[in-house]
Design a protein around this motif. Structure first.
Motif, PDB file in Angstrom:
ATOM      1  N   MET A 185      65.319  10.218   7.311  1.00 50.78           N
ATOM      2  CA  MET A 185      66.679  10.507   6.846  1.00 50.78           C
ATOM      3  C   MET A 185      67.040   9.621   5.651  1.00 50.78           C
ATOM      4  SD  MET A 185      69.018  11.327  10.205  1.00 50.78           S
ATOM      5  CE  MET A 185      68.948   9.679  10.829  1.00 50.78           C
ATOM      6  N   PHE A 186      66.649   8.353   5.718  1.00 53.99           N
ATOM      7  CA  PHE A 186      66.931   7.431   4.620  1.00 53.99           C
ATOM      8  C   PHE A 186      66.213   7.866   3.351  1.00 53.99           C
ATOM      9  CE2 PHE A 186      65.842   3.639   2.136  1.00 53.99           C
ATOM     10  CZ  PHE A 186      67.116   3.161   1.882  1.00 53.99           C
ATOM     11  N   ASP A 187      64.936   8.224   3.476  1.00 51.03           N
ATOM     12  CA  ASP A 187      64.168   8.665   2.309  1.00 51.03           C
ATOM     13  C   ASP A 187      64.767   9.938   1.707  1.00 51.03           C
ATOM     14  OD1 ASP A 187      62.501   6.515   2.624  1.00 51.03           O
ATOM     15  OD2 ASP A 187      60.903   7.640   3.646  1.00 51.03           O
ATOM     16  N   ALA A 188      65.217  10.868   2.562  1.00 43.84           N
ATOM     17  CA  ALA A 188      65.830  12.103   2.071  1.00 43.84           C
ATOM     18  C   ALA A 188      67.126  11.799   1.321  1.00 43.84           C
ATOM     19  CB  ALA A 188      66.100  13.054   3.233  1.00 43.84           C
ATOM     20  N   ALA A 189      67.918  10.873   1.841  1.00 46.45           N
ATOM     21  CA  ALA A 189      69.167  10.500   1.167  1.00 46.45           C
ATOM     22  C   ALA A 189      68.868   9.840  -0.172  1.00 46.45           C
ATOM     23  CB  ALA A 189      69.982   9.576   2.060  1.00 46.45           C
ATOM     24  N   GLN A 190      67.853   8.994  -0.230  1.00 44.67           N
ATOM     25  CA  GLN A 190      67.461   8.338  -1.481  1.00 44.67           C
ATOM     26  C   GLN A 190      67.013   9.383  -2.508  1.00 44.67           C
ATOM     27  OE1 GLN A 190      68.702   5.418  -1.620  1.00 44.67           O
ATOM     28  NE2 GLN A 190      66.958   4.048  -1.633  1.00 44.67           N
ATOM     29  N   LYS A 191      66.230  10.356  -2.062  1.00 43.27           N
ATOM     30  CA  LYS A 191      65.742  11.405  -2.960  1.00 43.27           C
ATOM     31  C   LYS A 191      66.908  12.220  -3.502  1.00 43.27           C
ATOM     32  CE  LYS A 191      62.611  15.356  -3.115  1.00 43.27           C
ATOM     33  NZ  LYS A 191      61.731  16.241  -2.349  1.00 43.27           N
ATOM     34  N   LYS A 192      67.871  12.546  -2.645  1.00 45.88           N
ATOM     35  CA  LYS A 192      69.048  13.313  -3.065  1.00 45.88           C
ATOM     36  C   LYS A 192      69.842  12.525  -4.108  1.00 45.88           C
ATOM     37  CE  LYS A 192      73.325  15.265  -1.342  1.00 45.88           C
ATOM     38  NZ  LYS A 192      74.311  15.197  -0.285  1.00 45.88           N
ATOM     39  N   ARG A 203      68.751  10.219  -6.120  1.00 47.57           N
ATOM     40  CA  ARG A 203      67.959  10.154  -7.352  1.00 47.57           C
ATOM     41  C   ARG A 203      68.076  11.460  -8.140  1.00 47.57           C
ATOM     42  NH1 ARG A 203      62.968   9.942  -5.405  1.00 47.57           N
ATOM     43  NH2 ARG A 203      63.484   8.062  -4.265  1.00 47.57           N
ATOM     44  N   GLU A 204      67.996  12.601  -7.417  1.00 48.68           N
ATOM     45  CA  GLU A 204      68.105  13.901  -8.081  1.00 48.68           C
ATOM     46  C   GLU A 204      69.492  14.088  -8.698  1.00 48.68           C
ATOM     47  OE1 GLU A 204      67.075  16.578  -4.951  1.00 48.68           O
ATOM     48  OE2 GLU A 204      64.913  16.286  -5.202  1.00 48.68           O
ATOM     49  N   GLU A 205      70.548  13.660  -7.999  1.00 50.86           N
ATOM     50  CA  GLU A 205      71.905  13.770  -8.540  1.00 50.86           C
ATOM     51  C   GLU A 205      72.058  12.907  -9.787  1.00 50.86           C
ATOM     52  OE1 GLU A 205      74.495  12.763  -5.325  1.00 50.86           O
ATOM     53  OE2 GLU A 205      74.201  14.690  -4.308  1.00 50.86           O
ATOM     54  N   ALA A 206      71.468  11.721  -9.779  1.00 51.97           N
ATOM     55  CA  ALA A 206      71.551  10.837 -10.949  1.00 51.97           C
ATOM     56  C   ALA A 206      70.812  11.459 -12.138  1.00 51.97           C
ATOM     57  CB  ALA A 206      70.977   9.462 -10.618  1.00 51.97           C
ATOM     58  N   GLU A 207      69.655  12.047 -11.880  1.00 54.23           N
ATOM     59  CA  GLU A 207      68.901  12.695 -12.953  1.00 54.23           C
ATOM     60  C   GLU A 207      69.666  13.895 -13.511  1.00 54.23           C
ATOM     61  OE1 GLU A 207      65.136  13.584 -11.203  1.00 54.23           O
ATOM     62  OE2 GLU A 207      64.471  11.486 -11.224  1.00 54.23           O
ATOM     63  N   ALA A 208      70.313  14.663 -12.634  1.00 52.83           N
ATOM     64  CA  ALA A 208      71.096  15.816 -13.085  1.00 52.83           C
ATOM     65  C   ALA A 208      72.285  15.347 -13.932  1.00 52.83           C
ATOM     66  CB  ALA A 208      71.582  16.621 -11.886  1.00 52.83           C
ATOM     67  N   ALA A 209      72.921  14.262 -13.537  1.00 55.31           N
ATOM     68  CA  ALA A 209      74.043  13.726 -14.309  1.00 55.31           C
ATOM     69  C   ALA A 209      73.574  13.256 -15.679  1.00 55.31           C
ATOM     70  CB  ALA A 209      74.703  12.582 -13.546  1.00 55.31           C
TER      71      ALA A 209
END
Length: 138
Positions: free
Chosen positions: A103-110, A112-118
């Motif tokens: 769950m922690f790794d999935a939250a970290q990945k999410k 990271r993806e939001e930061a890249e999209a921003a």
């Protein structure tokens, strides 16, 4: 001669070595101070002085200093038995740790993806601003 600058060394005839404070005699010195032991007739040794939980502990307090938010505490045990603590850990911690890590790794990945999209959106906004300003003329 083009190397690192070094100050010129000029001899100082008055130099006598590293400085040390002058020691003057103290005729009243009696050696290191020793705390005098005086009798205390009211003193009684208390057998329970270090027994923190006389009637059994019912609460546990934690002082936490966190650098990052998101620390969770659950399944707390207070015991003096290593075997009991290991059994408790197997029943609680070890059953949950892999799922919690996923769950922690999935939250970290999410995140990271939001930061890249921003960042991608911000780059697109800068491109639009250049078009609005008339290109690279300025």
């Amino acid at each position: 001669d083009d190397g690192e600058w070094e100050p010129p060394m000029v001899d100082n005839p008055e130099y006598k070595g590293p400085w040390k404070p002058k020691m003057i005699d103290n005729p009243d010195y009696k050696g290191p101070w020793v705390h005098p032991m005086i009798p205390n007739p009211e003193y009684e040794y208390d057998e329970n002085m270090y027994a923190v939980c006389k009637d059994g502990c019912t609460h546990v307090g934690f002082e936490l200093w966190q650098v990052k938010a998101g620390t969770l505490f659950d399944d707390i045990i207070v015991t003096d038995s290593l075997e009991e603590a290991q059994k408790f850990a197997e029943e609680t911690f070890f059953k949950k740790k892999d799922a919690e890590k996923e769950m922690f790794d999935a939250a970290q990945k999410k995140d990271r993806e939001e930061a890249e999209a921003a960042m991608a959106d911000e780059e697109m906004d800068m491109d639009d601003m250049e078009d609005f300003m008339g290109g690279d003329e300025f």
